[in-house]
Design a protein around this motif. Sequence first.
Motif, short mmCIF file in Angstrom:
data_model
loop_
_atom_site.label_atom_id
_atom_site.label_comp_id
_atom_site.label_asym_id
_atom_site.label_seq_id
_atom_site.Cartn_x
_atom_site.Cartn_y
_atom_site.Cartn_z
N ARG A 141 -13.00 -65.27 54.37
CA ARG A 141 -14.38 -64.11 54.34
C ARG A 141 -14.92 -64.20 53.24
NH1 ARG A 141 -12.49 -58.59 56.02
NH2 ARG A 141 -10.40 -59.13 55.18
N GLY A 142 -14.70 -64.87 52.23
CA GLY A 142 -15.39 -65.04 51.15
C GLY A 142 -15.27 -63.84 49.95
N LEU A 143 -13.74 -63.48 49.82
CA LEU A 143 -13.51 -62.38 49.07
C LEU A 143 -12.80 -63.02 47.70
CD1 LEU A 143 -12.20 -59.87 51.65
CD2 LEU A 143 -14.31 -59.97 50.65
N SER A 182 -17.39 -63.25 44.92
CA SER A 182 -17.78 -62.39 45.86
C SER A 182 -18.15 -61.05 44.81
CB SER A 182 -16.78 -62.06 46.77
OG SER A 182 -15.86 -61.25 46.18
N ASP A 183 -18.75 -60.16 45.25
CA ASP A 183 -18.95 -58.94 44.72
C ASP A 183 -17.65 -58.04 44.59
OD1 ASP A 183 -21.51 -59.28 44.76
OD2 ASP A 183 -21.91 -58.17 46.82
N LEU A 184 -16.61 -58.52 45.03
CA LEU A 184 -15.32 -57.56 44.73
C LEU A 184 -14.97 -57.83 43.31
CD1 LEU A 184 -12.84 -56.25 46.33
CD2 LEU A 184 -11.84 -58.47 46.52
N TRP A 185 -15.20 -58.94 42.87
CA TRP A 185 -14.76 -59.12 41.52
C TRP A 185 -15.81 -58.61 40.27
CZ3 TRP A 185 -9.80 -60.08 40.90
CH2 TRP A 185 -8.99 -60.81 41.96
N ASP A 222 -6.90 -64.92 54.75
CA ASP A 222 -7.99 -64.30 55.38
C ASP A 222 -8.94 -63.77 54.51
OD1 ASP A 222 -9.10 -62.57 57.69
OD2 ASP A 222 -8.62 -60.98 56.39
N GLY A 223 -8.57 -63.12 53.31
CA GLY A 223 -9.60 -62.99 52.16
C GLY A 223 -10.50 -64.09 51.76
N LYS A 224 -9.86 -65.34 51.66
CA LYS A 224 -10.60 -66.50 51.10
C LYS A 224 -11.61 -66.87 52.19
CE LYS A 224 -9.85 -71.12 49.50
NZ LYS A 224 -8.73 -72.26 49.30
N LYS A 242 -13.31 -64.86 43.62
CA LYS A 242 -13.84 -64.71 42.59
C LYS A 242 -15.47 -64.49 42.70
CE LYS A 242 -10.48 -65.74 39.47
NZ LYS A 242 -9.85 -66.80 38.31
N TRP A 285 -4.23 -63.58 51.72
CA TRP A 285 -4.76 -64.39 50.86
C TRP A 285 -5.85 -65.18 51.60
CZ3 TRP A 285 -4.34 -69.63 50.24
CH2 TRP A 285 -5.10 -70.18 49.34
#
Length: 59
Positions: free
Chosen positions: A49-51, A55-58, A45-47, A53, A43
Amino acid sequence: MNPVREALRADDGALHRRLLSIRGEAGLPEEISALRVFDVIAWMDGKNRGLGKGSDLWR
């Protein structure tokens, strides 16, 4: 979950032991599982790297 389970068991449990070591270094109680330590690290690491809500991931 299978890749995570396999990673925790690989190399005679090397990742599992490392996660328990990190737990100890952080001063966390034994009730915190290695899987939870892994979850928080992933979590964070993802945060970082900007991953999140925004980000484009969501989308």
